[in-house]
Scaffold this motif. Sequence first.
Motif, PDB file in Angstrom:
ATOM      1  N   ARG A 233       0.804  -1.219   0.000  1.00 42.71           N
ATOM      2  CA  ARG A 233       0.000   0.000   0.000  1.00 42.71           C
ATOM      3  C   ARG A 233       0.842   1.276   0.000  1.00 42.71           C
ATOM      4  O   ARG A 233       0.476   2.268  -0.602  1.00 42.71           O
ATOM      5  CB  ARG A 233      -0.946  -0.017   1.205  1.00 42.71           C
TER       6      ARG A 233
ATOM      7  N   ARG B  86     -12.129  -3.769  11.005  1.00 45.53           N
ATOM      8  CA  ARG B  86     -12.278  -4.115   9.588  1.00 45.53           C
ATOM      9  C   ARG B  86     -13.701  -4.615   9.339  1.00 45.53           C
ATOM     10  O   ARG B  86     -14.208  -5.448  10.076  1.00 45.53           O
ATOM     11  CB  ARG B  86     -11.257  -5.188   9.240  1.00 45.53           C
TER      12      ARG B  86
ATOM     13  N   MET C 228     -17.577   3.271   5.323  1.00 43.55           N
ATOM     14  CA  MET C 228     -16.224   3.824   5.506  1.00 43.55           C
ATOM     15  C   MET C 228     -16.114   4.705   6.734  1.00 43.55           C
ATOM     16  O   MET C 228     -15.018   4.882   7.271  1.00 43.55           O
ATOM     17  CB  MET C 228     -15.819   4.631   4.268  1.00 43.55           C
ATOM     18  N   LYS C 229     -17.251   5.271   7.153  1.00 40.42           N
ATOM     19  CA  LYS C 229     -17.207   6.119   8.350  1.00 40.42           C
ATOM     20  C   LYS C 229     -17.157   5.293   9.636  1.00 40.42           C
ATOM     21  O   LYS C 229     -16.866   5.806  10.704  1.00 40.42           O
ATOM     22  CB  LYS C 229     -18.441   7.033   8.383  1.00 40.42           C
TER      23      LYS C 229
ATOM     24  N   ASP D 250     -12.083   0.932   9.716  1.00 34.48           N
ATOM     25  CA  ASP D 250     -10.786   1.425   9.239  1.00 34.48           C
ATOM     26  C   ASP D 250     -10.420   0.846   7.881  1.00 34.48           C
ATOM     27  O   ASP D 250      -9.705   1.452   7.099  1.00 34.48           O
ATOM     28  CB  ASP D 250      -9.695   1.050  10.248  1.00 34.48           C
ATOM     29  N   GLU D 251     -10.874  -0.376   7.641  1.00 28.12           N
ATOM     30  CA  GLU D 251     -10.600  -1.030   6.362  1.00 28.12           C
ATOM     31  C   GLU D 251     -11.865  -1.784   5.965  1.00 28.12           C
ATOM     32  O   GLU D 251     -12.618  -2.236   6.813  1.00 28.12           O
ATOM     33  CB  GLU D 251      -9.459  -2.029   6.484  1.00 28.12           C
TER      34      GLU D 251
ATOM     35  N   TYR E 244     -11.121   7.307  -3.356  1.00 29.74           N
ATOM     36  CA  TYR E 244     -11.498   7.674  -1.985  1.00 29.74           C
ATOM     37  C   TYR E 244     -10.358   7.501  -0.988  1.00 29.74           C
ATOM     38  O   TYR E 244     -10.493   7.825   0.178  1.00 29.74           O
ATOM     39  CB  TYR E 244     -12.745   6.905  -1.544  1.00 29.74           C
ATOM     40  N   ASN E 245      -9.257   6.928  -1.473  1.00 24.78           N
ATOM     41  CA  ASN E 245      -8.073   6.848  -0.635  1.00 24.78           C
ATOM     42  C   ASN E 245      -8.373   6.163   0.706  1.00 24.78           C
ATOM     43  O   ASN E 245      -7.993   6.649   1.772  1.00 24.78           O
ATOM     44  CB  ASN E 245      -7.554   8.277  -0.375  1.00 24.78           C
ATOM     45  N   PHE E 246      -9.099   5.053   0.608  1.00 25.23           N
ATOM     46  CA  PHE E 246      -9.489   4.305   1.801  1.00 25.23           C
ATOM     47  C   PHE E 246      -9.048   2.857   1.591  1.00 25.23           C
ATOM     48  O   PHE E 246      -9.236   2.314   0.509  1.00 25.23           O
ATOM     49  CB  PHE E 246     -11.012   4.382   1.933  1.00 25.23           C
TER      50      PHE E 246
ATOM     51  N   PHE F 121      -9.118  -0.795   1.035  1.00 27.94           N
ATOM     52  CA  PHE F 121     -10.160  -1.801   0.788  1.00 27.94           C
ATOM     53  C   PHE F 121      -9.553  -3.015   0.089  1.00 27.94           C
ATOM     54  O   PHE F 121      -8.479  -2.943  -0.511  1.00 27.94           O
ATOM     55  CB  PHE F 121     -11.291  -1.200  -0.050  1.00 27.94           C
TER      56      PHE F 121
END
Lengths: 169, 169, 169, 169, 169, 169
Positions: free
Chosen positions: A61, F2, F24-25, F28-29, F63-65, F67
């Motif tokens: 990542r 998660r 997502m809110k 964390d993953e 979204y830079n999250f 996943f």
Amino acid sequence: MRGLLVGRFQPFHNGHLNVVLSIMKEVDELIIVVGSAEKSHSLDNPFTAGERILMISKTLRKYNFPFYVIPIKDIEFNSLWVSYVESLTPKFDVVYSGNPLVRVLFKERNYKVKRPQMFNRKELSGEEIRRRMLSGEPWENLVPKEVAEVIEEIDGVNRLRSLLESDKL
Amino acid sequence: MRGLLVGRFQPFHNGHLNVVLSIMKEVDELIIVVGSAEKSHSLDNPFTAGERILMISKTLRKYNFPFYVIPIKDIEFNSLWVSYVESLTPKFDVVYSGNPLVRVLFKERNYKVKRPQMFNRKELSGEEIRRRMLSGEPWENLVPKEVAEVIEEIDGVNRLRSLLESDKL
Amino acid sequence: MRGLLVGRFQPFHNGHLNVVLSIMKEVDELIIVVGSAEKSHSLDNPFTAGERILMISKTLRKYNFPFYVIPIKDIEFNSLWVSYVESLTPKFDVVYSGNPLVRVLFKERNYKVKRPQMFNRKELSGEEIRRRMLSGEPWENLVPKEVAEVIEEIDGVNRLRSLLESDKL
Amino acid sequence: MRGLLVGRFQPFHNGHLNVVLSIMKEVDELIIVVGSAEKSHSLDNPFTAGERILMISKTLRKYNFPFYVIPIKDIEFNSLWVSYVESLTPKFDVVYSGNPLVRVLFKERNYKVKRPQMFNRKELSGEEIRRRMLSGEPWENLVPKEVAEVIEEIDGVNRLRSLLESDKL
Amino acid sequence: MRGLLVGRFQPFHNGHLNVVLSIMKEVDELIIVVGSAEKSHSLDNPFTAGERILMISKTLRKYNFPFYVIPIKDIEFNSLWVSYVESLTPKFDVVYSGNPLVRVLFKERNYKVKRPQMFNRKELSGEEIRRRMLSGEPWENLVPKEVAEVIEEIDGVNRLRSLLESDKL
Amino acid sequence: MRGLLVGRFQPFHNGHLNVVLSIMKEVDELIIVVGSAEKSHSLDNPFTAGERILMISKTLRKYNFPFYVIPIKDIEFNSLWVSYVESLTPKFDVVYSGNPLVRVLFKERNYKVKRPQMFNRKELSGEEIRRRMLSGEPWENLVPKEVAEVIEEIDGVNRLRSLLESDKL
């Protein structure tokens, strides 16, 4: 251009990471196939597919490069295997593999196939790392630190050792 | 009377042909089961079921004798196997096989079972022919010419050799 | 040129035969895939793959045309199916099928695909023939006489009727 | 409390019986899993699951203790195996096994796991009993008399011997 | 003489029990096959094989009659099914089933087949009992009290109800 | 923490995206399971797992999250399914699903289960989008633009339409 890299990653080690970093210079996106996805809890394949996906994703990542990690189980039907991979992955243009069978299968389906260069095969191999885990020698320096963390979290070394002694009914 | 002959035919060679010709004198029709149909692209099983069916059919057509060539995959469940063969083939009266497991399984289901006589086993064996292909020695004289043609058409010897060298990730 | 024809052939009837005879004018060899090979003993699929292979082979032998009859089971994995068929059959150049799914799958793999012309679909369909068998109406005129013989030999009409009444535990 | 004992029981012998009798003192009911249920007719696994169930049930019935004998086939997916066993058996509280893989898998699922004590492993092992059957040495004294009866009824020793000599096509 | 009874037993109810008690007068031992063993957690098949085995065993133990309860999963290959059952069960002489497919399959393999008499089919059916569970009507009087206990222990009625409402993504 | 979200995503649409953004809110993953991974080329399941993975990954990357998108095929064995998912995914703490079966299965394994809120179900459903594709109505506004691009690239609407008309042999 999208590349495909096939491996078992038991575990994902610095040799794999070097290969990935070098492929990243040649393609725009990389699909990493976690092969033998159904195998785990054996001396040759201690980690589940989920655990291996975690090792790879956590490590990669930080490189801010688009990658996919996809578990694919063995199907014991070589001439079906390319089609099986194709159906579970985004389209790809070039295949990277050190395994001659994988190279033959994709070549016969007209894929461009490359053999990644591996360095220091004596130390940087899953077999050697598993051997060190069993014998109590240091192995953490041979894998990315994220991989060492995952293995610690799942108590992976103890799992491997518990599999060793046998006294079947 | 209909006979059944079981083999892997990797590839179909003159020893197989002799057995077929000799069985043709004893039965009215012959079913040839291409076993391990799912196996291909390995050193022991280089050819797909489709390729093996082609080898056998092309060779036998000139004999003007009614035959069936039917691919059957391994099922890893010995006590089911006779039933599996029965469901995929026309009814048969006698089974020919050099494999003791096959003979035991059909005998326990009350089939008449015969052991075909094989000549010159040292040369006329799939293993020897594959060894010669790998080492570059002549092998074409050990198979019917139709089989040699099929293998050339699919570039079979190169496939076998490409499978040899290994450098797994 | 080699053609491939896909069907379930429950049973093989005069409509199928017409299609085969018309394809024979366009190709040099014909592969007939007996689909849903694992299905039998149900109202929609009364006959085993072996029985269907027998029907087809007995009917076609008199035409002195090279053909292959190959049982292929459903794999419930559409995007693998073309590859599955390829691995169990000799290479082919053109695919004949009345089934849109089959046509889509082969087209996406770049095969030439043709839709065979069917006549008299009202009578010449497996569904209609099975309906007549169940209701005691004449059906023998809708199939080649070799097929009627096979069905009689295996007491197929009685098998179908015995499946009808249900009283599950 | 319900216990679970896992084994292949090829065949069920006096060592197994001793383990069962000793577990009976610790639990209220015992589930016996007949593993590798799909395996039979091989030198290592000569008996079908049905035959092994018969051996075990006939032997244990006289002890007037509630037991279940359940065939479970190999699934080649270690991390699924505990769940597979759970779905085919009544709930259980403690697992008995001499196999380290089985112990690891159940431990990771939070089961209490015990290693049964085995005596006289040199004689009381399936491997030794099968060796004696093949070589014609006495073996009947190593198994419960009900087991010897079942093996005689199915002509098991001859089955084993017929599997020995090989002359593959 | 050993009998074989096939059912899904979702759940085992008084109708099943009556059939079992009546078969017990005709045979020396009874094998009960728990079919569709892989099915559970659906409106038609709420209970796992293990749960159904528990229901049956707990109910029958008091009758002091030798029985076997064996889970067998669907194999979607009718012509293999008899062989599949044979490999997982002790040998049997007569088959009891209300299902015409089961009767046809065993008859074609030359088994003696009997159709058990069922009383009060309107109430004593799995379908009716599951309907009552869903609608909150009394159902406990339609099953042996051991079965009601098992269903309560696993909170089976709530499981069934939770499966009802759907809002798929 | 998660989270795990299960769906078929045929195709991934704005309703799915809203659910993902809202999850997502809370975590964390996020692991996204692409269910029925083996299904494609049918009216209900037109897209392969690989195509669906591409749709989802391309949409979510911005979204830079963190996943994971993991294909999981149906196993027709409900009580095994949670274990199957666990073995192919990193560990997770909470499960999101609109499907009552999925919720029941994870609840019985002691997972925290949540039902995501869905808006505008009439338009934002895979079924409605596939219906519009077939009838030629606009559908692009119901999916993220990356999904529309993927579907155009694979000529997905034409695939769907070609599957419609049927004329089986």
